[in-house]
Motif scaffolding. Structure first.
Motif, PDB file in Angstrom:
ATOM      1  N   GLU A 109       0.796  -1.236   0.000  1.00 36.61           N
ATOM      2  CA  GLU A 109       0.000   0.000   0.000  1.00 36.61           C
ATOM      3  C   GLU A 109       0.831   1.290   0.000  1.00 36.61           C
ATOM      4  N   PRO A 110       1.750   1.450   0.977  1.00 39.92           N
ATOM      5  CA  PRO A 110       2.508   2.715   0.963  1.00 39.92           C
ATOM      6  C   PRO A 110       3.354   2.899  -0.291  1.00 39.92           C
ATOM      7  N   ILE A 111       3.779   1.784  -0.895  1.00 40.14           N
ATOM      8  CA  ILE A 111       4.604   1.875  -2.116  1.00 40.14           C
ATOM      9  C   ILE A 111       3.745   2.329  -3.287  1.00 40.14           C
ATOM     10  N   LEU A 112       2.537   1.764  -3.387  1.00 40.97           N
ATOM     11  CA  LEU A 112       1.659   2.100  -4.507  1.00 40.97           C
ATOM     12  C   LEU A 112       1.065   3.498  -4.355  1.00 40.97           C
ATOM     13  N   VAL A 113       0.625   3.824  -3.123  1.00 47.94           N
ATOM     14  CA  VAL A 113       0.034   5.142  -2.873  1.00 47.94           C
ATOM     15  C   VAL A 113       1.024   6.252  -3.247  1.00 47.94           C
ATOM     16  N   ASN A 114       2.286   6.033  -2.922  1.00 48.25           N
ATOM     17  CA  ASN A 114       3.295   7.060  -3.203  1.00 48.25           C
ATOM     18  C   ASN A 114       3.982   6.873  -4.562  1.00 48.25           C
ATOM     19  N   ARG A 115       3.484   5.890  -5.335  1.00 51.22           N
ATOM     20  CA  ARG A 115       4.018   5.598  -6.680  1.00 51.22           C
ATOM     21  C   ARG A 115       5.536   5.478  -6.676  1.00 51.22           C
ATOM     22  N   LEU A 116       6.044   4.603  -5.780  1.00 50.33           N
ATOM     23  CA  LEU A 116       7.488   4.490  -5.641  1.00 50.33           C
ATOM     24  C   LEU A 116       8.111   3.463  -6.582  1.00 50.33           C
ATOM     25  N   LEU A 117       7.310   2.478  -6.993  1.00 49.61           N
ATOM     26  CA  LEU A 117       7.849   1.404  -7.836  1.00 49.61           C
ATOM     27  C   LEU A 117       6.835   1.004  -8.891  1.00 49.61           C
ATOM     28  N   PRO A 118       7.294   0.599 -10.083  1.00 55.61           N
ATOM     29  CA  PRO A 118       6.363  -0.001 -11.037  1.00 55.61           C
ATOM     30  C   PRO A 118       5.901  -1.358 -10.522  1.00 55.61           C
ATOM     31  N   GLN A 119       4.660  -1.695 -10.855  1.00 56.28           N
ATOM     32  CA  GLN A 119       4.023  -2.922 -10.365  1.00 56.28           C
ATOM     33  C   GLN A 119       4.908  -4.164 -10.510  1.00 56.28           C
ATOM     34  N   LYS A 120       5.644  -4.244 -11.607  1.00 57.91           N
ATOM     35  CA  LYS A 120       6.391  -5.490 -11.845  1.00 57.91           C
ATOM     36  C   LYS A 120       7.575  -5.668 -10.879  1.00 57.91           C
ATOM     37  N   LEU A 121       8.014  -4.599 -10.264  1.00 56.61           N
ATOM     38  CA  LEU A 121       9.124  -4.729  -9.306  1.00 56.61           C
ATOM     39  C   LEU A 121       8.629  -4.954  -7.875  1.00 56.61           C
ATOM     40  N   LEU A 122       7.312  -4.897  -7.716  1.00 60.30           N
ATOM     41  CA  LEU A 122       6.728  -4.967  -6.375  1.00 60.30           C
ATOM     42  C   LEU A 122       6.990  -6.298  -5.645  1.00 60.30           C
ATOM     43  N   PRO A 123       6.744  -7.467  -6.286  1.00 60.13           N
ATOM     44  CA  PRO A 123       6.929  -8.733  -5.566  1.00 60.13           C
ATOM     45  C   PRO A 123       8.326  -8.872  -4.956  1.00 60.13           C
ATOM     46  N   GLU A 124       9.329  -8.470  -5.701  1.00 56.90           N
ATOM     47  CA  GLU A 124      10.702  -8.565  -5.214  1.00 56.90           C
ATOM     48  C   GLU A 124      10.901  -7.671  -3.984  1.00 56.90           C
ATOM     49  N   ARG A 125      10.329  -6.461  -4.052  1.00 57.22           N
ATOM     50  CA  ARG A 125      10.455  -5.501  -2.939  1.00 57.22           C
ATOM     51  C   ARG A 125       9.753  -6.031  -1.682  1.00 57.22           C
ATOM     52  N   LEU A 126       8.604  -6.674  -1.856  1.00 52.89           N
ATOM     53  CA  LEU A 126       7.877  -7.197  -0.702  1.00 52.89           C
ATOM     54  C   LEU A 126       8.691  -8.281   0.002  1.00 52.89           C
ATOM     55  N   LYS A 127       9.340  -9.121  -0.785  1.00 50.61           N
ATOM     56  CA  LYS A 127      10.187 -10.167  -0.196  1.00 50.61           C
ATOM     57  C   LYS A 127      11.342  -9.539   0.567  1.00 50.61           C
ATOM     58  N   GLU A 128      11.917  -8.512  -0.038  1.00 51.12           N
ATOM     59  CA  GLU A 128      13.040  -7.803   0.593  1.00 51.12           C
ATOM     60  C   GLU A 128      12.615  -7.220   1.947  1.00 51.12           C
ATOM     61  N   LEU A 129      11.394  -6.676   1.973  1.00 49.48           N
ATOM     62  CA  LEU A 129      10.902  -6.058   3.219  1.00 49.48           C
ATOM     63  C   LEU A 129      10.713  -7.111   4.312  1.00 49.48           C
ATOM     64  N   LEU A 130      10.212  -8.284   3.935  1.00 49.32           N
ATOM     65  CA  LEU A 130      10.047  -9.346   4.934  1.00 49.32           C
ATOM     66  C   LEU A 130      11.401  -9.831   5.437  1.00 49.32           C
ATOM     67  N   ASP A 131      12.360  -9.956   4.524  1.00 50.17           N
ATOM     68  CA  ASP A 131      13.721 -10.360   4.935  1.00 50.17           C
ATOM     69  C   ASP A 131      14.269  -9.362   5.946  1.00 50.17           C
ATOM     70  N   MET A 132      14.005  -8.087   5.684  1.00 55.57           N
ATOM     71  CA  MET A 132      14.521  -7.004   6.526  1.00 55.57           C
ATOM     72  C   MET A 132      14.075  -7.152   7.983  1.00 55.57           C
ATOM     73  N   VAL A 133      12.865  -7.674   8.178  1.00 51.15           N
ATOM     74  CA  VAL A 133      12.346  -7.790   9.548  1.00 51.15           C
ATOM     75  C   VAL A 133      12.337  -9.248  10.029  1.00 51.15           C
ATOM     76  N   ASP A 134      13.105 -10.090   9.333  1.00 55.70           N
ATOM     77  CA  ASP A 134      13.252 -11.501   9.719  1.00 55.70           C
ATOM     78  C   ASP A 134      11.943 -12.265   9.819  1.00 55.70           C
ATOM     79  N   LEU A 135      11.068 -12.043   8.851  1.00 57.42           N
ATOM     80  CA  LEU A 135       9.859 -12.872   8.777  1.00 57.42           C
ATOM     81  C   LEU A 135       9.965 -13.731   7.511  1.00 57.42           C
ATOM     82  N   PRO A 136       9.451 -14.983   7.570  1.00 57.07           N
ATOM     83  CA  PRO A 136       9.506 -15.828   6.376  1.00 57.07           C
ATOM     84  C   PRO A 136       8.653 -15.243   5.253  1.00 57.07           C
ATOM     85  N   ARG A 137       9.092 -15.470   4.024  1.00 54.28           N
ATOM     86  CA  ARG A 137       8.380 -14.918   2.857  1.00 54.28           C
ATOM     87  C   ARG A 137       6.969 -15.479   2.719  1.00 54.28           C
ATOM     88  N   THR A 138       6.741 -16.636   3.309  1.00 52.13           N
ATOM     89  CA  THR A 138       5.401 -17.243   3.246  1.00 52.13           C
ATOM     90  C   THR A 138       4.368 -16.384   3.982  1.00 52.13           C
TER      91      THR A 138
END
Ligand SMILES: Nc1ncnc2c1ncn2[C@@H]1O[C@H](COP(=O)(O)OP(=O)(O)O)[C@@H](O)[C@H]1O
Ligand SMILES: [Mg+2]
Length: 287
Positions: A132-161
């Motif tokens: 949501e915050p990425i799309l609302v602020n138009r920070l990334l094109p849609q196709k790069l989103l899945p990779e960024r979401l995984k990166e964010l979960l890694d950042m806080v040590d939560l499994p990608r699942t």
């Protein structure tokens, strides 16, 4: 480039100012209850605060309940208009009378609240909460989103699942990790964390504090860490300001403040820390 120039550049990078609060006041019209403070129909929740915070710094704000900590944090993120003064985050500004934050300001400053149950929409999956915050602020094109979401979960040590989970399918600590990932989603310069561990089990509190310290080190984000809990603030902060009745009464490095408090009010707050020593780290002692 000679050594001196390189050294100066590094110095500048480390001590770059990230937040400047100049004589900020937030006054509310008085509520009609017994506990209101201030005269002439106003509550002076924040009454002339000036402080400066550096990049890669965790800056603690402590004080009793009602001292104005939350109001100050909400003013910095722009949720409450300021009555006077000026707030600058890196290169974006809030002044008195400004009702809207600029898009730049919205991505630069993010907030983590005390209770993830009220800050995370229960009907959204983790993927949507983070996108949501990425799309609302138009920070990334849609196709790069899945990779960024995984990166964010890694950042806080939560499994990608966890991307497909809903808030009710997670523990309090896991939900707060999602809230931290959501705050990091816009790649902010500054995070305001208002009592981010106060609603969590003691055993989980230290993990969240360590995560925030990790993000400071690895991502270079600065954190304004608001808490009434002196032990927690001591554990996490580089510098600390003590707030009383809307004003800052003392500022020092965490080490110095706790070893040599100057003000009576600070000494009083310190005396209130439980002296129990059976906890493995100060952050785990009860509030
Ligand atoms: N929206 C508001 N309207 C009126 N008074 C408020 C409002 N928000 C906070 N206050 C008052 O401002 C003071 C500071 O509150 P707050 O910032 O929540 O303190 P803290 O976070 O340190 O407990 C309190 O006296 C509180 O009652
Ligand atoms: Mg508060």
């Amino acid at each position: 480039m000679n050594d001196k120039v390189i050294h100066e550049e590094i110095h500048e990078k480390i001590y770059e100012e990230i937040l400047r609060i100049e004589n900020v006041k937030v006054h509310f019209s008085k509520r009609s209850n017994l506990f209101s403070r201030g005269g002439k129909g106003v509550v002076k929740a924040v009454d002339g605060v000036t402080l400066s915070m550096n990049a890669r710094e965790i800056y603690g704000i402590v004080g009793e309940s009602g001292s104005g900590k939350t109001t100050l944090g909400r003013a910095v993120i722009g949720l409450i208009p300021i009555s006077s003064g000026e707030i600058t985050v890196f290169d974006a500004k809030i002044c008195a009378g400004a009702h809207r934050r600029s898009p730049l300001y919205r991505t630069r400053v993010q907030m983590i609240f005390q209770d993830p149950d009220s800050s995370l929409n229960p009907n959204m999956t983790v993927a949507r909460l983070l996108a949501e915050p990425i799309l609302v602020n138009r920070l990334l094109p849609q196709k790069l989103l899945p990779e960024r979401l995984k990166e964010l979960l890694d950042m806080v040590d939560l499994p990608r699942t966890f991307l497909s989970r809903y808030p009710h399918q997670m523990s309090g600590g896991q939900k707060q990790r999602v809230a931290v990932a959501r705050a990091m989603a816009t790649d902010p310069r500054l995070i305001i964390a208002d009592e981010p561990t106060s609603a969590l089990d003691v055993s989980v509190q230290a993990q969240i504090l360590n995560l925030l310290m990790d993000l400071k080190e690895k991502k270079g984000v600065s954190i304004l860490f608001i808490s009434h809990n002196m032990a927690v603030v001591r554990h996490i902060s580089d510098r600390v300001s003590v707030m009383q009745a809307g004003r800052i009464v003392e500022t020092a490095s965490a080490e110095k403040l706790f070893a040599y408090p100057r003000e009576d009010y600070t000494k009083k707050l310190l005396r209130a820390i439980p002296k129990i020593r059976r906890f493995p780290c100060p952050a785990m002692a009860p509030a």
